[in-house]
Structures are given as C-alpha cells and as structure tokens.
Design a protein around this motif. Structure first.
Motif, PDB file in Angstrom:
ATOM      1  N   MET A 100     -21.323  -9.365  -3.194  1.00  0.00           N
ATOM      2  CA  MET A 100     -20.021  -9.858  -3.631  1.00  0.00           C
ATOM      3  C   MET A 100     -18.871  -9.364  -2.744  1.00  0.00           C
ATOM      4  O   MET A 100     -17.753  -9.852  -2.861  1.00  0.00           O
ATOM      5  CB  MET A 100     -19.769  -9.455  -5.082  1.00  0.00           C
ATOM      6  CG  MET A 100     -20.727 -10.108  -6.062  1.00  0.00           C
ATOM      7  SD  MET A 100     -20.692 -11.925  -5.979  1.00  0.00           S
ATOM      8  CE  MET A 100     -19.056 -12.245  -6.609  1.00  0.00           C
ATOM      9  N   ASP A 101     -19.146  -8.398  -1.860  1.00  0.00           N
ATOM     10  CA  ASP A 101     -18.093  -7.925  -0.964  1.00  0.00           C
ATOM     11  C   ASP A 101     -18.376  -8.294   0.489  1.00  0.00           C
ATOM     12  O   ASP A 101     -17.757  -7.761   1.410  1.00  0.00           O
ATOM     13  CB  ASP A 101     -17.929  -6.404  -1.093  1.00  0.00           C
ATOM     14  CG  ASP A 101     -19.216  -5.652  -0.781  1.00  0.00           C
ATOM     15  OD1 ASP A 101     -20.239  -6.296  -0.482  1.00  0.00           O
ATOM     16  OD2 ASP A 101     -19.198  -4.403  -0.836  1.00  0.00           O
ATOM     17  N   ARG A 102     -19.297  -9.229   0.688  1.00  0.00           N
ATOM     18  CA  ARG A 102     -19.640  -9.655   2.039  1.00  0.00           C
ATOM     19  C   ARG A 102     -19.480 -11.167   2.159  1.00  0.00           C
ATOM     20  O   ARG A 102     -19.927 -11.928   1.303  1.00  0.00           O
ATOM     21  CB  ARG A 102     -21.093  -9.265   2.353  1.00  0.00           C
ATOM     22  CG  ARG A 102     -21.494  -9.520   3.794  1.00  0.00           C
ATOM     23  CD  ARG A 102     -22.854  -8.909   4.054  1.00  0.00           C
ATOM     24  NE  ARG A 102     -23.241  -9.104   5.452  1.00  0.00           N
ATOM     25  CZ  ARG A 102     -24.335  -8.604   5.999  1.00  0.00           C
ATOM     26  NH1 ARG A 102     -25.159  -7.850   5.266  1.00  0.00           N
ATOM     27  NH2 ARG A 102     -24.616  -8.820   7.256  1.00  0.00           N
ATOM     28  N   VAL A 134     -17.101 -23.120   5.443  1.00  0.00           N
ATOM     29  CA  VAL A 134     -16.099 -22.123   5.105  1.00  0.00           C
ATOM     30  C   VAL A 134     -16.746 -20.744   5.080  1.00  0.00           C
ATOM     31  O   VAL A 134     -17.901 -20.596   4.668  1.00  0.00           O
ATOM     32  CB  VAL A 134     -15.467 -22.447   3.733  1.00  0.00           C
ATOM     33  CG1 VAL A 134     -14.661 -21.278   3.208  1.00  0.00           C
ATOM     34  CG2 VAL A 134     -14.575 -23.676   3.840  1.00  0.00           C
ATOM     35  N   LEU A 135     -15.987 -19.734   5.515  1.00  0.00           N
ATOM     36  CA  LEU A 135     -16.448 -18.352   5.485  1.00  0.00           C
ATOM     37  C   LEU A 135     -15.529 -17.564   4.561  1.00  0.00           C
ATOM     38  O   LEU A 135     -14.317 -17.493   4.781  1.00  0.00           O
ATOM     39  CB  LEU A 135     -16.422 -17.755   6.898  1.00  0.00           C
ATOM     40  CG  LEU A 135     -16.894 -16.311   7.054  1.00  0.00           C
ATOM     41  CD1 LEU A 135     -18.384 -16.186   6.729  1.00  0.00           C
ATOM     42  CD2 LEU A 135     -16.622 -15.801   8.464  1.00  0.00           C
ATOM     43  N   CYS A 136     -16.120 -16.980   3.500  1.00  0.00           N
ATOM     44  CA  CYS A 136     -15.336 -16.192   2.555  1.00  0.00           C
ATOM     45  C   CYS A 136     -16.283 -15.383   1.678  1.00  0.00           C
ATOM     46  O   CYS A 136     -17.497 -15.583   1.718  1.00  0.00           O
ATOM     47  CB  CYS A 136     -14.445 -17.085   1.691  1.00  0.00           C
ATOM     48  SG  CYS A 136     -15.372 -18.267   0.678  1.00  0.00           S
ATOM     49  N   ILE A 137     -15.722 -14.476   0.872  1.00  0.00           N
ATOM     50  CA  ILE A 137     -16.574 -13.743  -0.061  1.00  0.00           C
ATOM     51  C   ILE A 137     -16.956 -14.698  -1.198  1.00  0.00           C
ATOM     52  O   ILE A 137     -16.227 -15.651  -1.498  1.00  0.00           O
ATOM     53  CB  ILE A 137     -15.901 -12.461  -0.591  1.00  0.00           C
ATOM     54  CG1 ILE A 137     -14.601 -12.779  -1.333  1.00  0.00           C
ATOM     55  CG2 ILE A 137     -15.617 -11.491   0.549  1.00  0.00           C
ATOM     56  CD1 ILE A 137     -13.976 -11.561  -1.987  1.00  0.00           C
ATOM     57  N   PRO A 142     -13.912 -22.024  -2.467  1.00  0.00           N
ATOM     58  CA  PRO A 142     -13.115 -23.080  -3.091  1.00  0.00           C
ATOM     59  C   PRO A 142     -13.987 -24.238  -3.573  1.00  0.00           C
ATOM     60  O   PRO A 142     -15.026 -24.531  -2.983  1.00  0.00           O
ATOM     61  CB  PRO A 142     -12.183 -23.536  -1.956  1.00  0.00           C
ATOM     62  CG  PRO A 142     -12.920 -23.192  -0.705  1.00  0.00           C
ATOM     63  CD  PRO A 142     -13.745 -21.971  -1.009  1.00  0.00           C
ATOM     64  N   ASP A 143     -13.557 -24.891  -4.643  1.00  0.00           N
ATOM     65  CA  ASP A 143     -14.277 -26.066  -5.137  1.00  0.00           C
ATOM     66  C   ASP A 143     -14.176 -27.216  -4.141  1.00  0.00           C
ATOM     67  O   ASP A 143     -15.103 -28.021  -4.010  1.00  0.00           O
ATOM     68  CB  ASP A 143     -13.722 -26.511  -6.491  1.00  0.00           C
ATOM     69  CG  ASP A 143     -13.975 -25.480  -7.579  1.00  0.00           C
ATOM     70  OD1 ASP A 143     -15.036 -24.842  -7.537  1.00  0.00           O
ATOM     71  OD2 ASP A 143     -13.109 -25.315  -8.451  1.00  0.00           O
ATOM     72  N   LEU A 165      -5.085 -22.566   4.367  1.00  0.00           N
ATOM     73  CA  LEU A 165      -6.123 -22.006   3.515  1.00  0.00           C
ATOM     74  C   LEU A 165      -5.627 -20.766   2.788  1.00  0.00           C
ATOM     75  O   LEU A 165      -4.699 -20.080   3.246  1.00  0.00           O
ATOM     76  CB  LEU A 165      -7.360 -21.659   4.355  1.00  0.00           C
ATOM     77  CG  LEU A 165      -7.984 -22.820   5.135  1.00  0.00           C
ATOM     78  CD1 LEU A 165      -9.091 -22.303   6.051  1.00  0.00           C
ATOM     79  CD2 LEU A 165      -8.539 -23.875   4.183  1.00  0.00           C
ATOM     80  N   GLU A 166      -6.258 -20.482   1.667  1.00  0.00           N
ATOM     81  CA  GLU A 166      -5.926 -19.278   0.910  1.00  0.00           C
ATOM     82  C   GLU A 166      -6.291 -18.035   1.730  1.00  0.00           C
ATOM     83  O   GLU A 166      -7.219 -18.072   2.547  1.00  0.00           O
ATOM     84  CB  GLU A 166      -6.695 -19.260  -0.416  1.00  0.00           C
ATOM     85  CG  GLU A 166      -6.301 -20.368  -1.388  1.00  0.00           C
ATOM     86  CD  GLU A 166      -4.898 -20.203  -1.923  1.00  0.00           C
ATOM     87  OE1 GLU A 166      -4.435 -19.043  -2.021  1.00  0.00           O
ATOM     88  OE2 GLU A 166      -4.263 -21.215  -2.240  1.00  0.00           O
ATOM     89  N   PRO A 167      -5.565 -16.914   1.534  1.00  0.00           N
ATOM     90  CA  PRO A 167      -5.893 -15.674   2.256  1.00  0.00           C
ATOM     91  C   PRO A 167      -7.350 -15.269   2.025  1.00  0.00           C
ATOM     92  O   PRO A 167      -7.857 -15.351   0.910  1.00  0.00           O
ATOM     93  CB  PRO A 167      -4.933 -14.649   1.642  1.00  0.00           C
ATOM     94  CG  PRO A 167      -3.789 -15.463   1.122  1.00  0.00           C
ATOM     95  CD  PRO A 167      -4.387 -16.758   0.660  1.00  0.00           C
ATOM     96  N   GLY A 168      -8.016 -14.869   3.092  1.00  0.00           N
ATOM     97  CA  GLY A 168      -9.412 -14.447   2.989  1.00  0.00           C
ATOM     98  C   GLY A 168     -10.407 -15.551   3.240  1.00  0.00           C
ATOM     99  O   GLY A 168     -11.599 -15.299   3.351  1.00  0.00           O
TER     100      GLY A 168
END
Length: 203
Positions: A100-102, A134-137, A142-143, A165-168
């Motif tokens: 969940m943190d990667r 997309v790359l994110c935790i 995003p939906d 895009l949203e931060p992160g």
C-alpha cells in the motif's frame, strides 16, 4: 476508490482435472503471488466475483482478500484473467499482492466530456488513447481520467503533458503522445476544395 472484499479458499490439487471439477462446482481456480508473497493456490466462488465484475474496471480494482483459515488480509489486484476462447467463460485468475506504500502501474480509462468548438464547426473527434497507464500508490488509483474538450478547435489536440493530475499520480511515458485530436470534417474539406477550384478558375 472503494476497496472491495473478496473471499477465497485454499486448494491442494492442481491440473486440468481438478480445475474442471472446481468450475463445475461454481468455483474459479486462482493463484496469489507477489514480490514478497510465495505463490498460494486458491479457489474463489463465482458468486463472490460478481460484484467486482459489475463494478467495472476490473484490472484497476483494489481488493481486500481474505483466505479461509487465515487471519491475514491481502491487498491484491487482478493481474491476469484466463477465459475460454469461444464462450469467454472465466477459467482462472491471477491475484497480485501489492504494497500500500509502493506505486503500481495500472491502466485507467479515458472519459471525454463536453462538445468541442471544432466538432460544432463540422470537425470530428478522434480518440487515439482510450486508456492510459498510470503510476501511483494503490489507494490513489483514479476511476477514470476525464478530459473536457469544450474549448478544443479544429486541428487542436490533447497530449499527455496537458493533463492535470492529482498529486502523487503520474503517467510514466517517455514521449508526449497524443491522447485525442479534432480532425477537419467534411465541411472543411469541401470548403478547401472549392477555394482551390476558384483559384484555378481565376488563373
């Protein structure tokens, strides 16, 4: 993004015969694995999968997996789905355990809103990419990625670097590729042809 729950049981027997027997009983063979997870052979009741498939965007859905006989919970995503080539019936699932943190890479659908100026003038909207990687935790997946084309004129385009895009959240692309563009429509082509004809007549 909502995290959906999924229950699974352990299976010992492997091979085509035991797998066919499970499917006749309404169960789907599956395997759980990950970078820090030794492969675990599972089965999942077909009925337990229905809410996940009804929610859509299966490959970007984060799941809270509970395995019978264990108090542990696993944060997983569906990595692969094997289907029958003719009937498209689900045959097997690969479940990938995520941290969940990667950050993870996942495909997210592109959704278009608005009617562009270019289309109003007779142009045509051409969507080049209907999904974006997309790359994110995991809990920030995003939906969808929404693009408003209202102000886009004929000849205009939206590139990956234009997205807010949203931060992160990032798109791991080496090239600033085109997501969509407004092509000149029939009216534009006819007008240009008429202009060329008038120039030729004048000479």
């Amino acid at each position: 993004m909502e995290i959906m729950s999924l229950k699974a049981g352990r299976r010992e027997a492997v091979g085509n015969g035991p797998s066919r027997m499970l499917r006749r009983e309404g169960k789907i063979p599956a395997i759980l694995y990950g970078p820090k997870t030794a492969p675990v052979k599972l089965f999942i009741e077909r009925l337990n999968l229905e809410p996940i498939f009804k929610a859509g965007a299966v490959r970007q859905q984060l799941l809270n997996l509970e395995v019978d006989g264990s108090d542990e919970r696993h944060s997983v995503m569906i990595k692969e789905m094997q289907r029958h080539p003719v009937s498209r019936r689900l045959l097997h699932l690969d479940l990938y355990e995520v941290s969940m943190d990667r950050k993870v890479k996942v495909m997210v659908p592109v959704v278009i809103t608005g009617k562009s100026k270019g289309v109003e003038l007779g142009g045509m909207l051409q969507i080049v990419r209907r999904e974006l990687e997309v790359l994110c935790i995991p809990n920030q997946i995003p939906d969808q990625i929404t693009i408003d084309v209202t102000d886009l004129d004929v000849g205009g385009a939206v590139h990956v670097n234009d997205l807010q895009l949203e931060p992160g959240i990032e798109i791991p692309a080496d090239v600033n590729f085109t997501i969509l563009t407004i092509l000149g429509g029939k009216q534009t082509v006819e007008t240009e042809s008429e202009a060329e004809g008038q120039e030729e007549a004048a000479t």
